[in-house]
Design a protein around this motif. Structure first.
Motif, PDB file in Angstrom:
ATOM      1  N   ASP A  68      38.097   7.604   4.502  1.00 30.59           N
ATOM      2  CA  ASP A  68      39.750   6.272   4.532  1.00 30.59           C
ATOM      3  C   ASP A  68      39.261   5.537   5.660  1.00 30.59           C
ATOM      4  O   ASP A  68      39.054   4.382   5.683  1.00 30.59           O
ATOM      5  N   ILE A  69      38.968   6.035   6.464  1.00 32.76           N
ATOM      6  CA  ILE A  69      38.643   5.513   8.176  1.00 32.76           C
ATOM      7  C   ILE A  69      37.632   4.414   7.738  1.00 32.76           C
ATOM      8  O   ILE A  69      37.721   3.375   8.190  1.00 32.76           O
ATOM      9  N   ASN A  70      36.221   5.155   7.252  1.00 30.36           N
ATOM     10  CA  ASN A  70      35.366   4.234   6.962  1.00 30.36           C
ATOM     11  C   ASN A  70      36.008   3.625   6.004  1.00 30.36           C
ATOM     12  O   ASN A  70      34.715   2.023   6.339  1.00 30.36           O
ATOM     13  N   LYS A  71      36.506   3.646   5.041  1.00 28.69           N
ATOM     14  CA  LYS A  71      36.804   2.632   3.903  1.00 28.69           C
ATOM     15  C   LYS A  71      37.888   1.466   4.486  1.00 28.69           C
ATOM     16  O   LYS A  71      37.386   0.320   4.191  1.00 28.69           O
ATOM     17  N   GLN A  72      38.478   1.859   4.809  1.00 27.11           N
ATOM     18  CA  GLN A  72      39.329   0.887   5.986  1.00 27.11           C
ATOM     19  C   GLN A  72      38.733  -0.031   6.810  1.00 27.11           C
ATOM     20  O   GLN A  72      39.050  -1.181   7.208  1.00 27.11           O
ATOM     21  N   LEU A  73      37.516   0.231   8.074  1.00 24.11           N
ATOM     22  CA  LEU A  73      36.676  -0.019   8.518  1.00 24.11           C
ATOM     23  C   LEU A  73      36.357  -1.500   7.683  1.00 24.11           C
ATOM     24  O   LEU A  73      36.210  -2.777   7.875  1.00 24.11           O
ATOM     25  N   LYS A  74      35.293  -0.860   6.712  1.00 21.94           N
ATOM     26  CA  LYS A  74      34.964  -1.545   5.299  1.00 21.94           C
ATOM     27  C   LYS A  74      35.907  -3.435   5.618  1.00 21.94           C
ATOM     28  O   LYS A  74      35.565  -4.304   5.378  1.00 21.94           O
ATOM     29  N   SER A  75      36.546  -2.020   4.224  1.00 21.34           N
ATOM     30  CA  SER A  75      37.785  -3.673   4.424  1.00 21.34           C
ATOM     31  C   SER A  75      38.478  -4.888   5.406  1.00 21.34           C
ATOM     32  O   SER A  75      38.532  -5.526   5.660  1.00 21.34           O
ATOM     33  N   THR A  76      38.285  -4.396   6.953  1.00 24.53           N
ATOM     34  CA  THR A  76      38.786  -4.879   7.514  1.00 24.53           C
ATOM     35  C   THR A  76      38.136  -5.652   8.375  1.00 24.53           C
ATOM     36  O   THR A  76      37.981  -6.800   8.471  1.00 24.53           O
ATOM     37  N   HIS A  77      36.800  -5.207   8.270  1.00 21.21           N
ATOM     38  CA  HIS A  77      35.242  -6.183   8.210  1.00 21.21           C
ATOM     39  C   HIS A  77      35.675  -7.781   7.671  1.00 21.21           C
ATOM     40  O   HIS A  77      35.519  -7.982   7.578  1.00 21.21           O
ATOM     41  N   ALA A  78      35.672  -6.855   5.992  1.00 18.20           N
ATOM     42  CA  ALA A  78      35.967  -8.261   5.014  1.00 18.20           C
ATOM     43  C   ALA A  78      36.698  -8.956   4.903  1.00 18.20           C
ATOM     44  O   ALA A  78      36.616 -10.546   4.922  1.00 18.20           O
ATOM     45  N   ALA A  79      38.126  -8.253   5.684  1.00 20.33           N
ATOM     46  CA  ALA A  79      39.404 -10.604   5.828  1.00 20.33           C
ATOM     47  C   ALA A  79      38.816 -10.236   6.352  1.00 20.33           C
ATOM     48  O   ALA A  79      39.283 -11.733   7.190  1.00 20.33           O
ATOM     49  N   ILE A  80      38.262 -10.253   8.646  1.00 19.44           N
ATOM     50  CA  ILE A  80      37.981 -10.751   9.121  1.00 19.44           C
ATOM     51  C   ILE A  80      36.980 -11.978   8.946  1.00 19.44           C
ATOM     52  O   ILE A  80      37.051 -12.509   9.396  1.00 19.44           O
ATOM     53  N   ALA A  81      36.088 -10.951   8.136  1.00 17.90           N
ATOM     54  CA  ALA A  81      34.448 -12.091   7.534  1.00 17.90           C
ATOM     55  C   ALA A  81      35.702 -13.657   6.942  1.00 17.90           C
ATOM     56  O   ALA A  81      34.494 -14.366   7.056  1.00 17.90           O
ATOM     57  N   ALA A  82      36.341 -13.116   6.194  1.00 18.73           N
ATOM     58  CA  ALA A  82      36.715 -13.316   5.310  1.00 18.73           C
ATOM     59  C   ALA A  82      37.483 -15.321   5.648  1.00 18.73           C
ATOM     60  O   ALA A  82      37.858 -16.196   5.320  1.00 18.73           O
TER      61      ALA A  82
END
Length: 169
Positions: A68-82
């Motif tokens: 779950d943390i790995n998934k959340q890290l990916k979605s957080t990076h995607a939100a920051i990159a966007a």
């Protein structure tokens, strides 16, 4: 975005500084906390040190929390990159922080924050190699100008170099 405080598992200490969860706010002196946390997490997630993790978690729950943390890290990076407004970044950060608070023990999170602090310090300073003669020249310049550190002497020399570059162009 305001920093969220760590929710203590056992008891809240009466003295010392409060612990905080991660924030996506960019640090002017280097990487944000998410970027600092990632390598530490990947190092610690397979750690055999049981004190790092919440004792209430079973082995399967710990494995699920890591996923779950790995998934959340990916979605957080995607939100920051966007580069969306902060309200759209808040949701992935809050979900990530909830998982982190659930997975790590109080002492484990304290260790993570300590390692993040050390990583931040490493990002703020750089080591360069210079010859002994250049070093002696810098020391002489520092002493002659009355600077207390070599950083001040170098900062004083850099505008002169900028002026020389502009004059030669």
């Amino acid at each position: 975005m305001t920093k969220r405080k760590w929710i203590y598992h056992y008891f809240r200490p009466t003295a010392g500084r409060a612990m905080y969860l991660l924030s996506a706010d960019p640090d002017s002196n280097g990487p944000n906390e998410i970027e600092l946390f990632e390598p530490i997490f990947f190092k610690l997630k397979h750690s055999l040190d049981k004190d790092l993790f919440n004792k209430a978690l079973s082995r399967n729950a710990k494995s699920k929390a890591i996923i779950d943390i790995n998934k959340q890290l990916k979605s957080t990076h995607a939100a920051i990159a966007a580069a969306q407004p902060t309200t759209e970044i808040d949701h992935p950060i809050n979900a990530l922080n909830d998982e982190l608070n659930r997975m790590f023990s109080d002492d484990g999170w304290r260790q993570v924050r300590r390692e993040m602090s050390q990583a931040r310090k490493r990002h703020q300073t750089k080591t360069i190699t210079i010859s002994v003669s250049v070093y002696k020249d810098l020391l002489a310049y520092q002493k002659r100008k009355g600077f207390s550190t070599l950083d001040e002497a170098i900062d004083d020399l850099l505008p002169h170099e900028e002026l020389n570059i502009q004059l030669t162009e």
